[in-house]
Write a protein that holds these residues in place. Structure first.
Motif, PDB file in Angstrom:
ATOM      1  N   UNK A   1       0.862  -1.118   0.087  1.00 28.99           N
ATOM      2  CA  UNK A   1       0.161   0.045   0.000  1.00 28.99           C
ATOM      3  C   UNK A   1       0.904   1.330  -0.041  1.00 28.99           C
ATOM      4  N   UNK A   2       0.405   2.200  -0.810  1.00 29.95           N
ATOM      5  CA  UNK A   2       1.314   3.508  -0.883  1.00 29.95           C
ATOM      6  C   UNK A   2       1.210   4.123   0.396  1.00 29.95           C
ATOM      7  N   UNK A   3       2.530   4.908   0.755  1.00 32.08           N
ATOM      8  CA  UNK A   3       2.708   5.644   1.936  1.00 32.08           C
ATOM      9  C   UNK A   3       2.482   7.070   1.887  1.00 32.08           C
ATOM     10  N   UNK A   4       2.957   7.548   0.525  1.00 29.57           N
ATOM     11  CA  UNK A   4       2.713   8.889   0.114  1.00 29.57           C
ATOM     12  C   UNK A   4       2.314   9.010  -1.399  1.00 29.57           C
ATOM     13  N   UNK A   5       1.396  10.152  -2.002  1.00 33.06           N
ATOM     14  CA  UNK A   5       0.957  10.544  -2.840  1.00 33.06           C
ATOM     15  C   UNK A   5       1.637  11.774  -3.340  1.00 33.06           C
ATOM     16  N   UNK A   6       1.814  11.872  -4.902  1.00 36.22           N
ATOM     17  CA  UNK A   6       2.423  13.086  -5.389  1.00 36.22           C
ATOM     18  C   UNK A   6       1.273  13.959  -5.724  1.00 36.22           C
ATOM     19  N   UNK A   7       1.065  15.255  -5.405  1.00 35.72           N
ATOM     20  CA  UNK A   7       0.124  16.188  -5.829  1.00 35.72           C
ATOM     21  C   UNK A   7       0.583  17.266  -6.529  1.00 35.72           C
ATOM     22  N   UNK A   8      -0.167  17.545  -7.560  1.00 36.51           N
ATOM     23  CA  UNK A   8       0.257  18.770  -8.575  1.00 36.51           C
ATOM     24  C   UNK A   8      -0.216  19.926  -7.926  1.00 36.51           C
ATOM     25  N   UNK A   9       0.719  20.772  -7.700  1.00 34.13           N
ATOM     26  CA  UNK A   9       0.186  22.233  -7.269  1.00 34.13           C
ATOM     27  C   UNK A   9       1.164  23.318  -7.965  1.00 34.13           C
ATOM     28  N   UNK A  10       0.474  23.981  -8.699  1.00 30.06           N
ATOM     29  CA  UNK A  10       1.025  25.086  -9.444  1.00 30.06           C
ATOM     30  C   UNK A  10       2.248  24.637 -10.350  1.00 30.06           C
ATOM     31  N   UNK A  11       1.960  23.686 -11.174  1.00 29.99           N
ATOM     32  CA  UNK A  11       3.137  23.086 -11.857  1.00 29.99           C
ATOM     33  C   UNK A  11       4.401  22.481 -11.055  1.00 29.99           C
TER      34      UNK A  11
ATOM     35  N   UNK B   1      -6.890  14.732  -4.530  1.00 29.31           N
ATOM     36  CA  UNK B   1      -6.827  14.472  -2.976  1.00 29.31           C
ATOM     37  C   UNK B   1      -7.046  15.552  -2.306  1.00 29.31           C
ATOM     38  N   UNK B   2      -7.614  15.241  -1.144  1.00 27.14           N
ATOM     39  CA  UNK B   2      -7.858  16.653  -0.247  1.00 27.14           C
ATOM     40  C   UNK B   2      -7.203  16.262   1.117  1.00 27.14           C
ATOM     41  N   UNK B   3      -6.339  17.082   1.703  1.00 22.47           N
ATOM     42  CA  UNK B   3      -5.681  16.855   2.968  1.00 22.47           C
ATOM     43  C   UNK B   3      -6.586  17.093   4.046  1.00 22.47           C
ATOM     44  N   UNK B   4      -6.221  16.745   5.169  1.00 14.23           N
ATOM     45  CA  UNK B   4      -6.883  16.882   6.472  1.00 14.23           C
ATOM     46  C   UNK B   4      -6.792  18.519   6.672  1.00 14.23           C
ATOM     47  N   UNK B   5      -6.109  19.228   6.116  1.00 17.93           N
ATOM     48  CA  UNK B   5      -6.063  20.926   6.254  1.00 17.93           C
ATOM     49  C   UNK B   5      -6.771  21.540   5.118  1.00 17.93           C
TER      50      UNK B   5
ATOM     51  N   UNK C   1       4.161  17.700  -4.982  1.00 18.83           N
ATOM     52  CA  UNK C   1       4.347  17.875  -3.564  1.00 18.83           C
ATOM     53  C   UNK C   1       3.845  16.402  -2.692  1.00 18.83           C
ATOM     54  N   UNK C   2       4.726  16.026  -2.015  1.00 17.69           N
ATOM     55  CA  UNK C   2       4.517  14.848  -1.551  1.00 17.69           C
ATOM     56  C   UNK C   2       3.535  14.833  -0.315  1.00 17.69           C
ATOM     57  N   UNK C   3       2.556  13.912  -0.295  1.00 19.37           N
ATOM     58  CA  UNK C   3       1.732  13.917   0.776  1.00 19.37           C
ATOM     59  C   UNK C   3       1.710  12.557   1.505  1.00 19.37           C
ATOM     60  N   UNK C   4       1.984  12.527   2.836  1.00 19.18           N
ATOM     61  CA  UNK C   4       1.614  11.299   3.420  1.00 19.18           C
ATOM     62  C   UNK C   4       0.216  10.726   3.477  1.00 19.18           C
TER      63      UNK C   4
END
Length: 257
Positions: free
Chosen positions: A145-155, A176-180, A158-161
C-alpha cells in the motif's frame, strides 16, 4: 443444485437471494446463516451443499475459519465489501469472489463457473487451502500500500503522506484533499486505480466519486431510504459524502473494524 448463504447482514442476504433468483432460478437456497458459530453447527449436522456463498467478514469472525475446520469439496463464492490487495491472490481455480454491492452480471458468471465445477465433480478443497494461505500472508501484501501520493500544485509536485489525506474525489480530474483542506490534482486516470493502492481498513470507496479516510469521519447520519450521510471533521466539514442503501451495511461494518 442447492446452495448455502453465509451472511451476517440480513438485508444484504435478502438482496443476494433475490439476485440469485433472477440470474439462476434453478438454484435452490437451502439455508442462510448469519455467523461463524451457526455455520459451524450447520456443517456439523448437514451434508455439504453444492455451492456456498460466504461473506468474508462476519460479526463473530472471518468465514475462512469455517473452512479450516471442515474440508469441503464444492466451490465457494466469497463476497466482501473490502477490495483488499491480497484478494487478488484469492481468485484461484475453482474459487471466486464478488465485491459488494454484488453486480448481477458478475454473479451470473460466478454461478455459471461454479456449475461447471460441480458438473465436472471438480475437487476444489486445495484451492480453498490456497485462499487461506493467501489470507495468512496478507500482512506482507499490505506493505504494497502506498505511503505517499504526489500532488500537482502550480506545476510542482508535493509529496503528501497517506495519513494526511482526508479523501480522494473525482471532479473531471482526480484530486486528493488533505486534513487541512488542501486540494491537489493526482496523476491517475481513475479512482479505481487509486483504490487498489490504499489500505481498505483505512480507506473506503464511498461511491463512484469519493474514497474517504476513516480518520476524517466526524459522524454519520441516517437518511431516507436507508442511505447514510457522512460528515467530515473540520476544516472539511462542508464536504458531505452520501452512502447508498446497498453500501450502508458494509460501510457500518468498515467503521467498526
Amino acid at each position: 443444485m442447492n446452495a448455502l448463504i453465509i451472511e451476517d447482514e440480513k438485508l444484504v442476504a435478502l438482496e443476494l437471494v433475490a439476485s440469485i433468483a433472477q440470474v439462476a432460478p434453478d438454484l435452490q437456497i437451502i439455508a442462510t446463516l448469519p455467523s461463524v458459530k451457526t455455520a459451524l453447527r450447520w456443517f456439523a449436522e448437514n451434508a455439504e451443499p453444492d455451492l456456498i456463498f460466504a461473506d468474508v467478514q462476519l460479526a463473530d469472525g472471518v468465514s475462512f475459519s469455517i473452512f479450516e475446520q471442515f474440508q469441503l469439496s464444492g466451490p465457494i463464492i466469497f463476497t466482501t465489501a473490502y477490495n483488499e490487495y491480497a484478494i487478488q491472490a484469492f481468485k484461484v481455480n475453482g474459487v471466486d469472489y464478488l465485491l459488494k454491492p454484488v453486480d448481477r452480471d458478475e454473479l451470473k458468471r460466478a454461478i455459471s463457473r461454479a456449475k461447471l465445477l460441480v458438473n465436472a465433480k471438480a475437487n476444489v478443497a486445495l484451492d480453498v487451502q490456497k485462499l487461506l494461505e493467501a489470507l495468512n500472508s496478507s500482512t506482507s501484501a499490505r506493505s504494497s500500500y502506498k505511503e505517499h501520493f504526489l500532488g500537482n500544485a502550480r506545476n510542482s509536485w508535493v509529496p503528501i503522506r497517506i495519513t494526511d489525506i482526508a479523501y480522494f474525489m473525482r471532479d473531471q480530474l482526480n484530486f486528493m484533499v488533505t486534513n487541512a483542506n488542501e486540494r491537489y490534482i493526482l496523476d491517475y486516470e481513475t479512482l479505481d486505480q487509486i483504490e487498489t493502492l490504499l489500505n481498505p481498513t483505512q480507506f473506503y470507496r464511498a461511491n463512484r466519486h469519493c474514497i474517504v479516510n476513516i480518520d476524517a469521519v466526524q459522524q454519520v447520519k441516517g437518511m431516507a431510504n436507508f442511505k447514510l450521510n457522512v460528515k467530515l471533521k473540520a476544516p472539511n466539514h462542508q464536504f458531505d459524502i452520501e452512502i447508498s442503501r446497498d453500501k450502508a451495511p458494509s460501510f457500518k461494518k468498515w467503521l467498526e473494524k
